[in-house]
Design a protein around this motif. Structure first.
Motif, mmCIF file in Angstrom:
data_model
loop_
_atom_site.group_PDB
_atom_site.id
_atom_site.type_symbol
_atom_site.label_atom_id
_atom_site.label_comp_id
_atom_site.label_asym_id
_atom_site.label_seq_id
_atom_site.Cartn_x
_atom_site.Cartn_y
_atom_site.Cartn_z
ATOM 1 N N GLY A 185 0.865 -1.288 -0.212
ATOM 2 C CA GLY A 185 -0.105 -0.120 0.024
ATOM 3 C C GLY A 185 0.812 1.218 -0.165
ATOM 4 N N ILE A 186 1.789 1.286 -0.565
ATOM 5 C CA ILE A 186 2.957 2.414 -0.709
ATOM 6 C C ILE A 186 2.120 3.469 -1.496
ATOM 7 N N SER A 187 1.788 4.613 -1.347
ATOM 8 C CA SER A 187 1.436 5.590 -1.954
ATOM 9 C C SER A 187 2.065 6.120 -3.401
ATOM 10 N N ASN A 188 3.380 5.921 -3.355
ATOM 11 C CA ASN A 188 3.924 5.995 -4.639
ATOM 12 C C ASN A 188 3.677 4.874 -5.710
ATOM 13 N N TRP A 189 3.008 4.032 -5.352
ATOM 14 C CA TRP A 189 2.624 2.620 -6.173
ATOM 15 C C TRP A 189 1.313 2.602 -6.432
ATOM 16 N N ALA A 190 0.575 3.792 -6.191
ATOM 17 C CA ALA A 190 -1.031 3.585 -6.094
ATOM 18 C C ALA A 190 -1.697 3.664 -7.452
ATOM 19 N N HIS A 191 -0.987 3.911 -8.577
ATOM 20 C CA HIS A 191 -1.494 3.916 -9.853
ATOM 21 C C HIS A 191 -1.905 2.467 -10.363
ATOM 22 N N PRO A 192 -3.344 2.576 -10.913
ATOM 23 C CA PRO A 192 -3.435 1.017 -11.318
ATOM 24 C C PRO A 192 -2.820 0.296 -12.394
ATOM 25 N N LEU A 193 -1.863 1.040 -13.033
ATOM 26 C CA LEU A 193 -1.057 0.551 -13.946
ATOM 27 C C LEU A 193 0.483 -0.064 -13.459
ATOM 28 N N ASP A 194 0.664 0.515 -12.155
ATOM 29 C CA ASP A 194 1.867 0.347 -11.517
ATOM 30 C C ASP A 194 1.857 -1.077 -10.870
ATOM 31 N N PRO A 195 2.626 -1.922 -11.323
ATOM 32 C CA PRO A 195 2.994 -3.364 -10.984
ATOM 33 C C PRO A 195 3.143 -3.672 -9.390
ATOM 34 N N ARG A 196 3.827 -2.576 -8.880
ATOM 35 C CA ARG A 196 4.469 -2.496 -7.615
ATOM 36 C C ARG A 196 3.550 -2.733 -6.635
ATOM 37 N N GLY A 197 2.038 -2.294 -7.134
ATOM 38 C CA GLY A 197 0.995 -2.203 -6.188
ATOM 39 C C GLY A 197 0.820 -3.714 -5.758
ATOM 40 N N THR B 35 11.390 3.860 -2.411
ATOM 41 C CA THR B 35 9.866 3.742 -3.128
ATOM 42 C C THR B 35 10.019 4.151 -4.850
ATOM 43 N N GLU B 36 11.101 4.613 -5.124
ATOM 44 C CA GLU B 36 11.029 4.962 -6.756
ATOM 45 C C GLU B 36 11.725 4.021 -7.540
ATOM 46 N N THR B 37 12.198 3.054 -6.921
ATOM 47 C CA THR B 37 12.904 1.755 -7.941
ATOM 48 C C THR B 37 11.768 1.252 -8.596
ATOM 49 N N ALA B 38 12.364 0.517 -9.830
ATOM 50 C CA ALA B 38 11.192 -0.235 -10.715
ATOM 51 C C ALA B 38 11.603 -1.822 -10.320
ATOM 52 N N LEU B 39 10.488 -2.737 -10.832
ATOM 53 C CA LEU B 39 10.479 -3.906 -10.668
ATOM 54 C C LEU B 39 11.401 -4.605 -11.566
ATOM 55 N N GLU B 40 12.210 -5.522 -11.310
ATOM 56 C CA GLU B 40 13.103 -6.469 -12.142
ATOM 57 C C GLU B 40 12.604 -7.886 -12.416
ATOM 58 N N TRP C 256 14.778 -14.175 -3.970
ATOM 59 C CA TRP C 256 15.242 -13.935 -2.808
ATOM 60 C C TRP C 256 16.382 -13.009 -3.287
ATOM 61 N N LYS C 257 16.373 -11.736 -2.877
ATOM 62 C CA LYS C 257 17.776 -10.726 -2.955
ATOM 63 C C LYS C 257 17.648 -9.788 -1.700
ATOM 64 N N TYR C 258 18.994 -10.056 -1.030
ATOM 65 C CA TYR C 258 19.020 -9.207 0.260
ATOM 66 C C TYR C 258 19.074 -7.573 -0.231
ATOM 67 N N ALA C 259 18.197 -6.723 0.249
ATOM 68 C CA ALA C 259 17.883 -5.636 0.111
ATOM 69 C C ALA C 259 17.735 -4.572 1.298
ATOM 70 N N ASN C 260 18.353 -3.695 1.420
ATOM 71 C CA ASN C 260 17.776 -2.723 2.650
ATOM 72 C C ASN C 260 16.563 -2.268 2.387
ATOM 73 N N ASN C 261 16.539 -1.890 0.898
ATOM 74 C CA ASN C 261 15.314 -1.170 0.663
ATOM 75 C C ASN C 261 13.971 -1.887 1.037
ATOM 76 N N ASP C 262 13.852 -3.267 0.991
ATOM 77 C CA ASP C 262 12.688 -4.083 1.337
ATOM 78 C C ASP C 262 12.416 -3.788 2.722
ATOM 79 N N THR C 263 13.522 -3.581 3.740
ATOM 80 C CA THR C 263 12.968 -3.462 4.978
ATOM 81 C C THR C 263 12.631 -1.994 5.108
ATOM 82 N N MET C 264 13.397 -1.116 4.684
ATOM 83 C CA MET C 264 12.616 0.246 4.662
ATOM 84 C C MET C 264 11.395 0.343 4.128
#
Length: 460
Positions: free
Chosen positions: A227-239, A277-282, A289-297
């Motif tokens: 539910g990150i607000s940056n990912w709220a667009h219906p086209l955004d797969p990060r949602g 919140t700005e990075t794109a999906l790979e 599984w990939k160790y990532a500080n961003n996932d915790t934040m």
């Protein structure tokens, strides 16, 4: 090749984006100054260290990207107003870190001044710092730095403060406890039960515990979209990324080659909300599984967005978890917009870490109150669907798993692990918690927690 052609080719490369991403000298200097300001601030105000101790521990043996630059920097410490300032670029610029009660130090962005500190949220203003550690909940406590009656254990403890468990090892504390007893407690000279250190990535497991407390209070759900607000667009797969994906280090987001390289947030004065919140999906969420500080934040950012105000959010870890279990010497630091950097930036004592371990041994209960959800220990200990390589410990939910991959330890062993040799090891079948703190030297072999815990178990 003539000079004109060389210039033309260089211009084409610049125009088409084929230059390699690399920090400028000004940015590297800003990082080094930010690192110096932040660590000096936290060590002085969270841990009551002298500048000589700061230089010896926090500012030596560190990250090679900035190590040489840090040596030439001179922090200015204002103990009356609780800030540290570090000039750089021949004094033309400066980085500032400001201390707040309970929240520790926050690095201001490049370009900010000391006067800008008044804009920081400060919900604990005026609260007094804790003094002596109470010793609770342990009814029986070995004397600090006392010799053990167990000769085999005594040998292991002494070796922990040598190079036995790693050539780059610099141990500052070792603590072995059950829920009822402190079996052994040792500190480097100048350290005590009240000396806080940075946890580095042990903070991730603390962050997972904060999430657990929020789930217990019905503030957030594991299997729901983050539910990150940056990912709220219906086209955004990060949602489609769930909170559980983030806890499993399986967001699928691009976090560069090294997911632990989050320099902009850690020492550049950057924000969680405009970096992580700005990075794109790979890849698809949950598939890797990939160790990532961003996932915790991001997991904690998702929790932040469930609160009406930042001030309410800043109080939550303390009211819902830390204060309940007596973690009175723990400082959970934030960026300057009020997002907890719970992937790394927590300062706490060995005893406070042990208290968190005991909470897990007690299935999330403390003095009759269910702080973490029932079954939380089982949940964080369950291997995530996507796992690290076979030569590493397994991974659960922000905890490392020493399961069948490591036959010399009980299969239910879990650990919080952090840079420079920070370890919180929890072994439910032995009703045991082992804490090791250190300042291991970057680039050298660090402290081997597996072998140390194995030897502790043999001695006990």
């Amino acid at each position: 090749m003539n000079k004109t052609l060389k210039i033309t080719l260089a211009s084409m490369l610049l125009a088409t984006g084929y230059t390699q991403a690399e920090e400028t000298e000004t940015t590297l200097n800003a990082y080094a100054a930010g690192y110096t300001a932040g660590f000096t601030c936290s060590a002085v105000f969270n841990a009551n260290k002298s500048m000589a101790q700061v230089r010896e521990h926090e500012l030596s043996g560190i990250y090679s990207l900035i190590a040489e630059r840090v040596k030439g920097m001179t922090p200015e410490v204002d103990k009356e107003n609780n800030w540290v300032r570090v000039p750089y670029d021949e004094g033309r610029r400066e980085r500032i870190s400001v201390w707040r009660s309970k929240l520790g130090c926050v690095d201001l962005p490049v370009g900010a001044t000391v006067d800008d500190a008044k804009f920081l949220a400060d919900p604990f203003r005026g609260d007094k710092a804790a003094n002596k550690d109470s010793g609770a909940p342990w009814g029986k406590r070995a004397e600090v730095n006392a010799t053990s009656d167990n000769a085999q254990l005594e040998s292991v403890l002494k070796q922990a403060f040598t190079k036995k468990y790693g050539s780059g090892s610099r141990t500052s504390a070792v603590l072995i406890v059950t829920p009822d007893e402190i079996i052994a407690e040792r500190y480097l000279e100048g350290f005590s039960p009240e000396t806080a250190q940075r946890t580095w990535s042990v903070a991730k497991s603390i962050g997972a515990s904060v999430i657990g407390a929020a789930i217990q209070q019905n503030k957030i759900e594991l299997d729901a979209p983050a539910g990150i607000s940056n990912w709220a667009h219906p086209l955004d797969p990060r949602g489609h990324i769930t909170l559980e994906n983030l806890l499993h280090m399986a967001s699928g987001l691009d976090s560069n080659n090294a997911g632990n390289r989050t320099d902009r947030v850690y020492m550049g004065g950057g924000l969680v909300s405009d970096t992580a919140t700005e990075t794109a999906l790979e890849v698809a969420p949950g598939s890797r599984w990939k160790y990532a500080n961003n996932d915790t934040m991001l997991a904690l950012r998702a929790l932040h967005e469930r609160f009406d105000t930042t001030e309410e959010y800043l109080k939550f870890p303390y009211k819902a978890l830390l204060e309940k279990v007596g973690m009175q010497h723990t400082f959970v630091e934030t960026d300057w917009r009020g997002d907890f950097i719970l992937s790394s930036q927590v300062w706490t004592t060995s005893r406070d870490l042990a208290r968190l371990g005991v909470l897990h041994l007690q299935e999330g209960q403390w003095q009759g109150e269910q702080i973490l959800p029932k079954g939380w220990l089982d949940y964080i200990s369950m291997p995530a669907p996507a796992q690290p390589p076979e030569d590493a410990p397994g991974y659960g939910a922000q905890w490392w798993l020493y399961n069948e991959r490591f036959p010399e330890l009980p299969d239910d062993t879990i650990a919080a692990r952090g840079n420079r040799g920070q370890f919180l090891v929890v072994i439910p079948s032995k009703n045991l918690v082992v804490v090791r703190r250190g300042y291991d030297i970057a680039g050298e072999q660090g402290f081997n927690e597996h072998d140390f815990v194995r030897d502790v178990l043999k001695a006990l």
